[in-house]
Design an enzyme around this catalytic site. Structure first.
Site, PDB file in Angstrom:
ATOM      1  N   GLY A  88       0.807  -1.227   0.000  1.00 38.71           N
ATOM      2  CA  GLY A  88       0.000   0.000   0.000  1.00 38.71           C
ATOM      3  C   GLY A  88       0.829   1.261   0.000  1.00 38.71           C
ATOM      4  O   GLY A  88       0.619   2.145   0.826  1.00 38.71           O
TER       5      GLY A  88
ATOM      6  N   SER B  21       1.055   3.607  -2.445  1.00 39.63           N
ATOM      7  CA  SER B  21       0.655   4.661  -3.385  1.00 39.63           C
ATOM      8  C   SER B  21       0.437   5.995  -2.683  1.00 39.63           C
ATOM      9  O   SER B  21       0.499   7.057  -3.313  1.00 39.63           O
ATOM     10  CB  SER B  21      -0.616   4.254  -4.137  1.00 39.63           C
ATOM     11  OG  SER B  21      -1.704   4.098  -3.248  1.00 39.63           O
ATOM     12  N   SER B  22       0.177   5.948  -1.359  1.00 39.05           N
ATOM     13  CA  SER B  22      -0.070   7.190  -0.612  1.00 39.05           C
ATOM     14  C   SER B  22       0.081   6.915   0.878  1.00 39.05           C
ATOM     15  O   SER B  22       0.332   5.783   1.299  1.00 39.05           O
ATOM     16  CB  SER B  22      -1.484   7.730  -0.898  1.00 39.05           C
ATOM     17  OG  SER B  22      -2.468   6.819  -0.411  1.00 39.05           O
ATOM     18  N   GLY B  23      -0.074   7.974   1.683  1.00 43.56           N
ATOM     19  CA  GLY B  23      -0.153   7.837   3.133  1.00 43.56           C
ATOM     20  C   GLY B  23       1.083   7.264   3.795  1.00 43.56           C
ATOM     21  O   GLY B  23       2.210   7.493   3.377  1.00 43.56           O
TER      22      GLY B  23
ATOM     23  N   ASP C 164      -1.626  -6.649  -5.439  1.00 37.75           N
ATOM     24  CA  ASP C 164      -2.991  -6.375  -4.981  1.00 37.75           C
ATOM     25  C   ASP C 164      -3.263  -7.392  -3.880  1.00 37.75           C
ATOM     26  O   ASP C 164      -3.373  -8.590  -4.150  1.00 37.75           O
ATOM     27  CB  ASP C 164      -3.974  -6.543  -6.136  1.00 37.75           C
ATOM     28  CG  ASP C 164      -5.431  -6.339  -5.717  1.00 37.75           C
ATOM     29  OD1 ASP C 164      -5.707  -6.226  -4.501  1.00 37.75           O
ATOM     30  OD2 ASP C 164      -6.297  -6.319  -6.608  1.00 37.75           O
TER      31      ASP C 164
ATOM     32  N   SER D 193      -2.688  -1.551  12.382  1.00 40.47           N
ATOM     33  CA  SER D 193      -4.046  -1.596  12.903  1.00 40.47           C
ATOM     34  C   SER D 193      -4.537  -0.151  13.021  1.00 40.47           C
ATOM     35  O   SER D 193      -4.417   0.619  12.078  1.00 40.47           O
ATOM     36  CB  SER D 193      -4.056  -2.329  14.258  1.00 40.47           C
ATOM     37  OG  SER D 193      -5.344  -2.320  14.827  1.00 40.47           O
TER      38      SER D 193
ATOM     39  N   TYR E  73     -14.867  -1.022   9.856  1.00 42.99           N
ATOM     40  CA  TYR E  73     -13.433  -0.741  10.006  1.00 42.99           C
ATOM     41  C   TYR E  73     -12.910  -1.298  11.326  1.00 42.99           C
ATOM     42  O   TYR E  73     -11.895  -2.002  11.359  1.00 42.99           O
ATOM     43  CB  TYR E  73     -13.188   0.768   9.927  1.00 42.99           C
ATOM     44  CG  TYR E  73     -11.721   1.140   9.898  1.00 42.99           C
ATOM     45  CD1 TYR E  73     -10.975   0.968   8.734  1.00 42.99           C
ATOM     46  CD2 TYR E  73     -11.083   1.659  11.016  1.00 42.99           C
ATOM     47  CE1 TYR E  73      -9.633   1.307   8.692  1.00 42.99           C
ATOM     48  CE2 TYR E  73      -9.745   1.996  10.986  1.00 42.99           C
ATOM     49  CZ  TYR E  73      -9.019   1.819   9.817  1.00 42.99           C
ATOM     50  OH  TYR E  73      -7.691   2.147   9.791  1.00 42.99           O
ATOM     51  N   SER E  74     -13.600  -1.001  12.429  1.00 37.40           N
ATOM     52  CA  SER E  74     -13.166  -1.532  13.721  1.00 37.40           C
ATOM     53  C   SER E  74     -13.200  -3.050  13.731  1.00 37.40           C
ATOM     54  O   SER E  74     -12.309  -3.701  14.286  1.00 37.40           O
ATOM     55  CB  SER E  74     -14.017  -0.980  14.865  1.00 37.40           C
ATOM     56  OG  SER E  74     -13.558   0.297  15.275  1.00 37.40           O
TER      57      SER E  74
ATOM     58  N   LYS F 242     -10.096  -4.249  12.087  1.00 37.08           N
ATOM     59  CA  LYS F 242      -8.885  -3.963  12.855  1.00 37.08           C
ATOM     60  C   LYS F 242      -8.838  -4.759  14.159  1.00 37.08           C
ATOM     61  O   LYS F 242      -7.756  -5.137  14.619  1.00 37.08           O
ATOM     62  CB  LYS F 242      -8.763  -2.467  13.114  1.00 37.08           C
ATOM     63  CG  LYS F 242      -8.570  -1.627  11.856  1.00 37.08           C
ATOM     64  CD  LYS F 242      -7.333  -2.056  11.069  1.00 37.08           C
ATOM     65  CE  LYS F 242      -7.082  -1.142   9.870  1.00 37.08           C
ATOM     66  NZ  LYS F 242      -5.862  -1.520   9.116  1.00 37.08           N
TER      67      LYS F 242
ATOM     68  N   THR G 295      -4.119  11.875   5.757  1.00 38.77           N
ATOM     69  CA  THR G 295      -3.590  11.185   4.587  1.00 38.77           C
ATOM     70  C   THR G 295      -4.683  11.019   3.541  1.00 38.77           C
ATOM     71  O   THR G 295      -5.840  11.367   3.767  1.00 38.77           O
ATOM     72  CB  THR G 295      -3.052   9.790   4.969  1.00 38.77           C
ATOM     73  OG1 THR G 295      -4.154   8.959   5.347  1.00 38.77           O
ATOM     74  CG2 THR G 295      -2.057   9.875   6.124  1.00 38.77           C
TER      75      THR G 295
END
Length: 329
Positions: free
Chosen positions: A45, A47-49, A97, A176, A190-191, A194, A225
């Site tokens: 991952g 590509s950013s952030g 991917d 996480s 999301y939670s 994680k 981000t």
């Protein structure tokens, strides 16, 4: 062993998180950066952030970095490669991917070829967010977020653990979130993903003790981000295909779906790579299972302490005790 926080302290910590103002969220002056010369790091991952700034940061500290992202060719890969070339960094871009078994197999094979057969550090950074109430999360959204945030990590672990076990050493960092320990209503699954990452990582940490491989869970707070842009795309699409009556039933949580911009967050995303590099530089056997990262409040730290105490009290005196103690003591 630290004392167990009271329920009042846990609640107070969570409340303080929402009360923290942006002015208080500037990171302290970072410690001197460690040398990562001799390390080979694969990070997903990028590509950013956190992934992008991390790839450049680790390479800048002397590591060979294999920066992976999906959908090559793409402009983000070109600009990352150009920046690395400008600084003469040992950084290589490979397509992976994490939602595809085929892509993970092909990408990790290429990465191992670049690395001469040995990748000592895996940073599972790729992830997505989709917001909204649980009832609004249709199966398309549910499968996508679990496939990326949980199964994606498992695919990468399965691909790279065999060569780490053969070497009897290695490090895995799984990204996480604060929301892997605390829950905000309206946050979608999301939670849930994680929390799964937290559990999987801790179990893996115990099981890898005999193999000399260490696992650290990184728990970032909110950072400015591109995650907000990507999350809005997924969330906006979900809202468009959702039943209007269900959206109306949860109006306080659905009104802003797909329009969140992360405003008010001013913390430096480089905090996360700095924390990871600091853990990398620690002596083997002394690295923490979890590291909360954010200049503001970290409500998950109280839960982390209680969790460690419970694991030690429950299993510390059993036949599994040496594994538990190796991770928590």
């Amino acid at each position: 062993m630290p004392s167990r926080p009271s329920r009042r302290e846990l609640i107070a910590g969570a409340a303080a998180l929402t009360a923290t103002t942006p002015a208080l969220l500037h990171a302290a002056t970072p410690a001197a950066a460690p040398s990562l010369k001799g390390r080979t790091i694969l990070i997903t991952g990028t590509s950013s952030g956190f992934g992008r700034v991390g790839a450049l940061y680790y390479a800048g500290l002397g590591a060979k970095v294999i920066a992976t992202m999906r959908g090559l060719p793409r402009p983000e890969a070109d600009t990352l490669a150009a920046e690395a070339a400008k600084e003469k960094l040992d950084l290589h871009i490979v397509e992976i991917d994490v939602t595809s078994d085929v892509s993970v197999a092909a990408g990790t094979a290429k990465a191992l070829e670049i690395a001469g057969g040995r990748i000592d550090t895996l940073i599972n950074n790729a992830g997505i967010g989709i917001t909204g109430p649980v009832e609004v999360q249709d199966m398309e959204a549910t499968k996508l977020i679990f496939d990326t945030n949980v199964l994606g990590i498992q695919r990468m672990q399965l691909a790279l653990l065999p060569q780490m076990r053969a070497a009897k050493s290695g490090q895995i960092f799984n990204i996480s979130s604060q929301l892997g320990r605390v829950i905000v209503p309206g946050g979608g699954h999301y939670s849930a993903t994680k929390f799964a990452v937290e559990a999987m990582s801790e179990q893996l940490a115990y099981e890898l003790v005999p193999h000399g491989i260490e696992v650290t869970v990184i728990q970032p707070g909110g950072y400015p981000t591109k995650v907000w842009v990507n999350r809005n795309a997924y969330t906006g699409a979900l809202k468009q295909r959702s039943d209007a009556a269900v959206l109306e039933a949860y109006a306080p949580f659905t009104k802003g779906m797909g329009t969140e911009d992360g405003s008010g967050r001013s913390a430096d995303p480089l905090d996360v790579p700095r924390a990871i590099a600091e853990v990398m530089a620690m002596p083997a056997g002394k690295r923490p299972l979890r590291r909360a990262v954010h200049p503001g409040n970290k409500p998950q730290e109280a839960i982390n302490r209680v969790s460690a105490e419970v694991q030690l009290a429950w299993l510390g005196g059993s036949a599994l005790g040496p594994l538990i103690k190796a991770v928590h003591d």
